[in-house]
Design a protein around this motif. Structure first.
Motif, PDB file in Angstrom:
ATOM      1  N   PRO A  53       0.789  -1.239   0.000  1.00  0.00           N
ATOM      2  CA  PRO A  53       0.000   0.000   0.000  1.00  0.00           C
ATOM      3  C   PRO A  53       0.821   1.289   0.000  1.00  0.00           C
ATOM      4  CG  PRO A  53      -0.713  -1.472   1.779  1.00  0.00           C
ATOM      5  CD  PRO A  53       0.577  -2.008   1.230  1.00  0.00           C
ATOM      6  N   LEU A  54       2.129   1.200   0.220  1.00  0.00           N
ATOM      7  CA  LEU A  54       2.934   2.418   0.306  1.00  0.00           C
ATOM      8  C   LEU A  54       2.990   3.129  -1.041  1.00  0.00           C
ATOM      9  CD1 LEU A  54       5.987   1.116   2.378  1.00  0.00           C
ATOM     10  CD2 LEU A  54       4.070   2.515   3.199  1.00  0.00           C
ATOM     11  N   GLU A  62       4.832  14.824   2.173  1.00  0.00           N
ATOM     12  CA  GLU A  62       5.129  15.155   3.565  1.00  0.00           C
ATOM     13  C   GLU A  62       4.534  16.527   3.878  1.00  0.00           C
ATOM     14  OE1 GLU A  62       9.334  14.847   4.352  1.00  0.00           O
ATOM     15  OE2 GLU A  62       9.490  13.078   3.077  1.00  0.00           O
ATOM     16  N   SER A  63       3.941  16.651   5.059  1.00  0.00           N
ATOM     17  CA  SER A  63       3.339  17.914   5.440  1.00  0.00           C
ATOM     18  C   SER A  63       3.573  18.180   6.921  1.00  0.00           C
ATOM     19  CB  SER A  63       1.829  17.879   5.153  1.00  0.00           C
ATOM     20  OG  SER A  63       1.206  19.052   5.608  1.00  0.00           O
ATOM     21  N   ASN A  64       4.269  19.253   7.217  1.00  0.00           N
ATOM     22  CA  ASN A  64       4.537  19.651   8.602  1.00  0.00           C
ATOM     23  C   ASN A  64       5.123  18.506   9.431  1.00  0.00           C
ATOM     24  OD1 ASN A  64       3.498  22.269   8.127  1.00  0.00           O
ATOM     25  ND2 ASN A  64       1.420  21.490   8.427  1.00  0.00           N
ATOM     26  N   GLY A  65       6.072  17.796   8.852  1.00  0.00           N
ATOM     27  CA  GLY A  65       6.732  16.718   9.582  1.00  0.00           C
ATOM     28  C   GLY A  65       5.926  15.442   9.698  1.00  0.00           C
ATOM     29  N   THR A  66       4.832  15.347   8.985  1.00  0.00           N
ATOM     30  CA  THR A  66       4.038  14.115   8.996  1.00  0.00           C
ATOM     31  C   THR A  66       4.011  13.521   7.590  1.00  0.00           C
ATOM     32  OG1 THR A  66       1.934  15.242   8.577  1.00  0.00           O
ATOM     33  CG2 THR A  66       2.574  14.950  10.886  1.00  0.00           C
ATOM     34  N   TYR A  67       3.602  12.274   7.550  1.00  0.00           N
ATOM     35  CA  TYR A  67       3.584  11.521   6.304  1.00  0.00           C
ATOM     36  C   TYR A  67       2.159  11.029   6.052  1.00  0.00           C
ATOM     37  CZ  TYR A  67       8.540  11.669   7.341  1.00  0.00           C
ATOM     38  OH  TYR A  67       9.805  12.114   7.641  1.00  0.00           O
ATOM     39  N   PRO A  68       1.878  10.542   4.846  1.00  0.00           N
ATOM     40  CA  PRO A  68       0.540   9.972   4.601  1.00  0.00           C
ATOM     41  C   PRO A  68       0.229   8.891   5.642  1.00  0.00           C
ATOM     42  CG  PRO A  68       1.764  10.151   2.539  1.00  0.00           C
ATOM     43  CD  PRO A  68       2.730  10.487   3.647  1.00  0.00           C
ATOM     44  N   PRO A  69      -1.039   8.717   6.023  1.00  0.00           N
ATOM     45  CA  PRO A  69      -1.393   7.759   7.074  1.00  0.00           C
ATOM     46  C   PRO A  69      -0.831   6.357   6.872  1.00  0.00           C
ATOM     47  CG  PRO A  69      -3.287   9.121   6.549  1.00  0.00           C
ATOM     48  CD  PRO A  69      -2.206   9.469   5.554  1.00  0.00           C
ATOM     49  N   VAL A  70      -0.834   5.847   5.659  1.00  0.00           N
ATOM     50  CA  VAL A  70      -0.319   4.496   5.416  1.00  0.00           C
ATOM     51  C   VAL A  70       1.190   4.444   5.673  1.00  0.00           C
ATOM     52  CG1 VAL A  70       0.034   4.785   2.907  1.00  0.00           C
ATOM     53  CG2 VAL A  70      -0.417   2.513   3.842  1.00  0.00           C
ATOM     54  N   PHE A  74       3.144   2.316   8.679  1.00  0.00           N
ATOM     55  CA  PHE A  74       4.300   1.470   8.364  1.00  0.00           C
ATOM     56  C   PHE A  74       5.492   1.849   9.240  1.00  0.00           C
ATOM     57  CE2 PHE A  74       8.249   1.110   5.821  1.00  0.00           C
ATOM     58  CZ  PHE A  74       8.359  -0.273   5.823  1.00  0.00           C
ATOM     59  N   ARG A  75       5.780   3.127   9.325  1.00  0.00           N
ATOM     60  CA  ARG A  75       6.906   3.605  10.132  1.00  0.00           C
ATOM     61  C   ARG A  75       6.734   3.213  11.599  1.00  0.00           C
ATOM     62  NH1 ARG A  75      10.237   7.648   8.607  1.00  0.00           N
ATOM     63  NH2 ARG A  75       9.961   8.706  10.621  1.00  0.00           N
ATOM     64  N   GLN A  76       5.513   3.280  12.094  1.00  0.00           N
ATOM     65  CA  GLN A  76       5.256   2.908  13.490  1.00  0.00           C
ATOM     66  C   GLN A  76       5.529   1.424  13.732  1.00  0.00           C
ATOM     67  OE1 GLN A  76       4.635   5.192  15.849  1.00  0.00           O
ATOM     68  NE2 GLN A  76       4.763   3.571  17.371  1.00  0.00           N
ATOM     69  N   LYS A  77       5.158   0.578  12.761  1.00  0.00           N
ATOM     70  CA  LYS A  77       5.423  -0.866  12.889  1.00  0.00           C
ATOM     71  C   LYS A  77       6.932  -1.134  12.975  1.00  0.00           C
ATOM     72  CE  LYS A  77       1.305  -2.862  12.296  1.00  0.00           C
ATOM     73  NZ  LYS A  77       0.719  -3.800  13.233  1.00  0.00           N
ATOM     74  N   PRO A  98      10.020  -2.098  -4.833  1.00  0.00           N
ATOM     75  CA  PRO A  98       9.123  -1.953  -3.675  1.00  0.00           C
ATOM     76  C   PRO A  98       9.866  -1.955  -2.339  1.00  0.00           C
ATOM     77  CG  PRO A  98       8.211  -3.549  -5.213  1.00  0.00           C
ATOM     78  CD  PRO A  98       9.609  -3.237  -5.680  1.00  0.00           C
ATOM     79  N   LEU A  99      10.903  -2.792  -2.228  1.00  0.00           N
ATOM     80  CA  LEU A  99      11.666  -2.831  -0.985  1.00  0.00           C
ATOM     81  C   LEU A  99      12.429  -1.526  -0.782  1.00  0.00           C
ATOM     82  CD1 LEU A  99      12.617  -4.225   1.544  1.00  0.00           C
ATOM     83  CD2 LEU A  99      14.361  -5.394   0.176  1.00  0.00           C
ATOM     84  N   LYS A 100      13.066  -1.029  -1.823  1.00  0.00           N
ATOM     85  CA  LYS A 100      13.808   0.233  -1.707  1.00  0.00           C
ATOM     86  C   LYS A 100      12.857   1.372  -1.347  1.00  0.00           C
ATOM     87  CE  LYS A 100      17.594   2.766  -2.126  1.00  0.00           C
ATOM     88  NZ  LYS A 100      17.159   4.099  -1.787  1.00  0.00           N
ATOM     89  N   ASN A 101      11.674   1.372  -1.906  1.00  0.00           N
ATOM     90  CA  ASN A 101      10.677   2.391  -1.595  1.00  0.00           C
ATOM     91  C   ASN A 101      10.309   2.361  -0.109  1.00  0.00           C
ATOM     92  OD1 ASN A 101       8.685   4.436  -2.567  1.00  0.00           O
ATOM     93  ND2 ASN A 101       7.214   2.893  -1.883  1.00  0.00           N
ATOM     94  N   ALA A 102      10.071   1.158   0.418  1.00  0.00           N
ATOM     95  CA  ALA A 102       9.736   1.017   1.841  1.00  0.00           C
ATOM     96  C   ALA A 102      10.900   1.477   2.717  1.00  0.00           C
ATOM     97  CB  ALA A 102       9.369  -0.436   2.148  1.00  0.00           C
ATOM     98  N   ILE A 103      12.095   1.082   2.333  1.00  0.00           N
ATOM     99  CA  ILE A 103      13.281   1.495   3.085  1.00  0.00           C
ATOM    100  C   ILE A 103      13.389   3.021   3.103  1.00  0.00           C
ATOM    101  CG2 ILE A 103      15.812   1.545   2.982  1.00  0.00           C
ATOM    102  CD1 ILE A 103      15.625  -1.407   1.987  1.00  0.00           C
ATOM    103  N   ASP A 104      13.173   3.631   1.958  1.00  0.00           N
ATOM    104  CA  ASP A 104      13.292   5.090   1.874  1.00  0.00           C
ATOM    105  C   ASP A 104      12.247   5.801   2.726  1.00  0.00           C
ATOM    106  OD1 ASP A 104      15.449   4.763   0.204  1.00  0.00           O
ATOM    107  OD2 ASP A 104      14.348   5.194  -1.637  1.00  0.00           O
ATOM    108  N   TRP A 105      11.007   5.326   2.725  1.00  0.00           N
ATOM    109  CA  TRP A 105       9.975   5.964   3.548  1.00  0.00           C
ATOM    110  C   TRP A 105      10.339   5.888   5.029  1.00  0.00           C
ATOM    111  CZ3 TRP A 105       6.937   9.615   2.449  1.00  0.00           C
ATOM    112  CH2 TRP A 105       6.202   9.688   1.255  1.00  0.00           C
ATOM    113  N   ALA A 106      10.817   4.749   5.469  1.00  0.00           N
ATOM    114  CA  ALA A 106      11.129   4.588   6.896  1.00  0.00           C
ATOM    115  C   ALA A 106      12.434   5.270   7.293  1.00  0.00           C
ATOM    116  CB  ALA A 106      11.159   3.109   7.266  1.00  0.00           C
TER     117      ALA A 106
END
Length: 196
Positions: A53-54, A62-70, A74-77, A98-106
């Motif tokens: 889903p990412l 990114e908005s004001n230090g936050t990211y999209p809910p999904v 993911f980052r919280q997990k 897809p893996l690189k994308n997830a790594i980059d978001w986190a």
């Protein structure tokens, strides 16, 4: 021995497959790892984190230090996990998009990968995903991920005997035992880094 094993603290592992394919062999490796922890690796709990889903990484989201809910979920997990288990297919001698994308978001500030113990398992043709593991380890250096060095796990999914069934489930008992050894090593390394 059982009393000592029962005393081990629970290690929570976030498991990520770099393949989005329904019958993915790499996701099959994670399913086998989850089964193995329930059967024979007490004190370890693995949760498969779906990265499909990412959205593609885009700092405009990114908005004001936050990211999209999904992405936040993911980052919280990752943040809540004690360690990480990657199932990394090899795409063009490297990690999958897809893996690189997830790594980059986190890895966006604050980097939620930092100081996490990690392990990599891979399945595929040829080297069984081994070259993707080397690139993932290089990425991990910047992210402050701490990979176990041994045992390594790569699996040529296409050499006899049959490794996976039609649904992508690991059926090879030798490979399952090798995954178990990776999990035991990850567990010990995690406890050592936690000072337990």
């Amino acid at each position: 021995m059982e009393a000592v094993t029962a005393m081990k603290p629970l290690i929570r592992v976030a498991a990520i497959s770099g393949s989005l394919r329904k019958g993915s062999f790499n996701t099959g490796l994670l399913r086998a790892a989850i089964e193995l922890t329930k059967e024979s690796v007490p004190g370890m709990q693995i949760e498969h984190i779906d990265i499909s889903p990412l959205p593609l990484i885009n700092t405009d989201l990114e908005s004001n230090g936050t990211y999209p809910p999904v992405v936040e979920a993911f980052r919280q997990k990752i943040l809540e996990a004690d360690s990480i288990l990657f199932a990394s297919p090899e795409y063009n001698f490297s990690v999958s998009a897809p893996l690189k994308n997830a790594i980059d978001w986190a890895s966006r500030s604050p980097n939620v990968w930092a100081d996490k113990p990690a392990a990599i398992i891979s399945a595929g043709g040829g080297f069984g995903g081994g070259r993707s593991q080397y690139h993932l380890r290089q990425i991990g250096v910047f992210l402050d991920l701490h990979f176990i060095n041994k045992p390594e796990f790569t699996l040529n999914a296409f050499q006899p005997p049959q490794k996976f069934d039609a649904e992508g489930n690991l059926v090879d008992e030798v490979a399952r035992e090798r995954i178990k050894q990776v999990l035991v090593s990850l567990q010990a390394f995690t406890l050592r880094l936690q000072g337990k």
